[in-house]
Design a protein around this motif. Structure first.
Motif, mmCIF file in Angstrom:
data_model
loop_
_atom_site.group_PDB
_atom_site.id
_atom_site.type_symbol
_atom_site.label_atom_id
_atom_site.label_comp_id
_atom_site.label_asym_id
_atom_site.label_seq_id
_atom_site.Cartn_x
_atom_site.Cartn_y
_atom_site.Cartn_z
ATOM 1 N N ARG A 117 0.813 -1.224 0.000
ATOM 2 C CA ARG A 117 0.000 0.000 0.000
ATOM 3 C C ARG A 117 0.842 1.268 0.000
ATOM 4 N NH1 ARG A 117 -3.547 0.170 4.756
ATOM 5 N NH2 ARG A 117 -4.612 1.844 3.650
ATOM 6 N N LYS A 118 2.111 1.156 -0.353
ATOM 7 C CA LYS A 118 2.996 2.316 -0.415
ATOM 8 C C LYS A 118 3.360 2.582 -1.877
ATOM 9 C CE LYS A 118 4.859 1.202 4.125
ATOM 10 N NZ LYS A 118 6.042 0.902 4.945
ATOM 11 N N ALA A 173 -0.989 13.473 1.741
ATOM 12 C CA ALA A 173 -1.687 13.481 0.453
ATOM 13 C C ALA A 173 -2.041 12.065 0.006
ATOM 14 C CB ALA A 173 -0.813 14.155 -0.601
ATOM 15 N N ALA A 174 -1.131 11.117 0.226
ATOM 16 C CA ALA A 174 -1.384 9.727 -0.185
ATOM 17 C C ALA A 174 -2.600 9.166 0.535
ATOM 18 C CB ALA A 174 -0.157 8.869 0.087
ATOM 19 N N ASP A 201 1.107 5.289 2.341
ATOM 20 C CA ASP A 201 2.381 5.990 2.477
ATOM 21 C C ASP A 201 3.019 6.120 1.098
ATOM 22 O OD1 ASP A 201 4.550 7.227 3.617
ATOM 23 O OD2 ASP A 201 5.073 5.582 4.957
ATOM 24 N N VAL A 202 4.130 6.887 1.046
ATOM 25 C CA VAL A 202 4.968 6.940 -0.150
ATOM 26 C C VAL A 202 6.399 6.599 0.250
ATOM 27 C CG1 VAL A 202 3.541 8.665 -1.303
ATOM 28 C CG2 VAL A 202 5.464 9.394 0.118
ATOM 29 N N LEU A 255 -2.586 -4.455 -5.358
ATOM 30 C CA LEU A 255 -2.912 -3.618 -6.514
ATOM 31 C C LEU A 255 -4.415 -3.570 -6.774
ATOM 32 C CD1 LEU A 255 -0.085 -4.441 -9.092
ATOM 33 C CD2 LEU A 255 -0.515 -2.261 -7.965
ATOM 34 N N ILE A 256 -5.093 -4.688 -6.552
ATOM 35 C CA ILE A 256 -6.536 -4.724 -6.759
ATOM 36 C C ILE A 256 -7.234 -3.688 -5.881
ATOM 37 C CG2 ILE A 256 -8.596 -6.137 -6.314
ATOM 38 C CD1 ILE A 256 -7.017 -8.538 -7.364
ATOM 39 N N LYS A 257 -6.693 -3.472 -4.687
ATOM 40 C CA LYS A 257 -7.310 -2.531 -3.750
ATOM 41 C C LYS A 257 -7.164 -1.081 -4.198
ATOM 42 C CE LYS A 257 -6.254 -5.578 0.165
ATOM 43 N NZ LYS A 257 -5.436 -5.738 1.380
#
Length: 444
Positions: A42-43, A68-69, A78-79, A423-425
């Motif tokens: 999720r990053k 922002a993410a 997160d990034v 990725l699906i999420k």
């Protein structure tokens, strides 16, 4: 104009949120030129052109990008900033306290997030007992059960609980394959200290958790190494937790002295979930995605389903995606249409070959390219999607999935499955690819 990748679409949404938070000059100088290259755990992974740029962003603008993410509401948490030319990158923060870093745990895998039912309450209680008093209760703890029933979740829940509640302990969570690879590496060059490092790594811990030891079948060198590790830890009253897909007595190609030691502790099996537990699991998964699913839809999703929790979650993801795509509330009719009657006797006829054939057809590549070794980005993505579908639609051991996908190892299969699931999420494009290939498979 070329179609934007899913990473670029995510980055555009994050930039929209980030622009008001960052000085315009700094934004144009440092942020605008970042290139999205991946999504892991999720990053969103962003590549900077220079070390200086990456350093400035990390030092001065990372909190705003993180905000922002999250506020973009696309599923990102997160990034991560990397530098142009870097082929590898780390996506995890430093481990808590003295937790070892052989294989990273998923921090979402906790006892609170584990759905307890009649089928698994005994093994869950045993795992909690070990986490509360490692080395004192049930040593070793041997957990076994089929694919997708929660063994790894419980293992990582123990590790995560100990990292939080007993940070002074040295906790090492790893897989049987990682242990095997480390053992082989320790033999590569005699006299360079690798053997000593291997012994120290696995014996100087307070808790050792090893997943999927069935993969050591017939590999007597690694069994010997683990036998000595096992004895050393047990003699010091250090906790050992092991998982497998079958009872210890059925590991006939494992040495007898190992099997008897496993049986000297507690052997606990994870039984397939009953109907009520399946529904409870789906309710929990839906809430994590901020959805409330009607009871009749939940009943439909679990009807005639197999016992793999990941398969259930895959069906749930399909219905949620259909709801977003058609902008319709989730209903029984929408679910039935989205799954295209997949929950039927026909599903049992799906084969690995059918999934590979459908995936190759969808991505317009050959079977050889799909299961081959090429690192071309489009082939890697197709390969990962195919692996995900095989894990989701078939009740096969991960090692068998790896063999079907060109002889890939257990760790590669897990990585592909988890990456596509993430990725699906966050990517409607990936969710559509998975859904479209399912349709091809079920029509074959």
């Amino acid at each position: 104009m070329a179609e934007k990748s899913q990473f670029e679409i995510l980055w555009e949404k994050v930039k929209e949120r980030a622009r008001p938070l960052i000085n315009p000059v700094s934004f144009d100088t440092f942020i605008e030129g970042l290139v999205p290259v991946d999504v892991v755990n999720r990053k969103l992974v962003l590549k900077a052109l220079t070390e200086t740029g990456a350093g400035t962003i990390t030092k001065s603008h990372l909190p705003q990008l993180r905000e922002a993410a999250v506020s973009a509401d696309v599923g990102l948490s997160d990034v991560v900033i990397i530098v142009d030319g870097s082929s590898t990158y780390t996506l995890e923060e430093a481990p808590d306290a003295l937790e070892e870093v052989s294989v990273r745990t998923d921090k979402r895998f906790t006892f609170d997030s584990f759905v307890v039912g009649e089928s698994n309450k005994f093994v869950c209680a045993a795992a909690k007992s070990v986490a509360s008093a490692p080395g004192e209760n049930f040593n070793p703890l041997y957990i076994y059960g089929g694919t997708g029933l929660g063994k790894t979740h419980l293992m990582q829940a123990i590790a995560n609980e100990l990292a939080e509640k007993k940070p002074s302990l040295r906790v090492l969570y790893t897989t049987s394959e990682k242990f095997l690879n480390d053992f082989v590496d320790s033999l590569a060059r005699k006299g360079d200290g690798r053997e000593a490092r291997f012994r120290n790594r696995y014996r100087n811990v307070d808790v050792l958790l090893i997943d999927d030891i069935q993969f050591w079948a017939g590999k007597y060198g690694v069994q010997e190494a683990f036998f000595h590790t096992f004895n050393e830890l047990l003699s010091q009253h250090k906790q050992i937790v092991i998982t497998s897909d079958c009872p210890a007595r059925e590991l006939t190609t494992l040495e007898e002295r190992l099997r008897t030691r496993f049986e000297g502790g507690l052997i606990a099996d994870v039984q397939p979930p009953d109907l009520e537990t399946k529904i409870a699991i789906l309710k929990r998964k839906a809430l994590e995605k901020k959805y409330i699913i009607p009871d009749d839809v939940l009943a439909f999703l679990v009807k005639n389903s197999d016992n793999n929790v990941r398969t259930l979650e895959g069906r749930l993801n399909t219905v949620i995606f259909a709801s977003k795509l058609h902008e319709e509330p989730i209903s029984l009719s929408l679910a039935a249409t989205a799954l295209q009657e997949a929950i039927s006797e026909d599903e049992e006829e799906v084969t690995p070959d059918a999934i590979i054939r459908a995936s190759a057809e969808y991505f317009k590549i050959s079977r050889e390219e799909l299961i081959g070794k090429s690192k071309r980005q489009e082939l890697v993505k197709a390969r990962q999607v195919c692996t995900y579908l095989m894990c989701e639609m078939l009740s096969m051991p991960l090692v068998s999935v790896g063999k079907e996908m060109g002889g890939r190892d257990h760790a590669t299969v897990i990585y592909s499955r988890e990456k596509v699931a993430e990725l699906i999420k966050v990517s409607d494009a990936t969710a559509k690819q998975v859904n479209d290939i399912k349709s091809i498979i079920l029509k074959q």
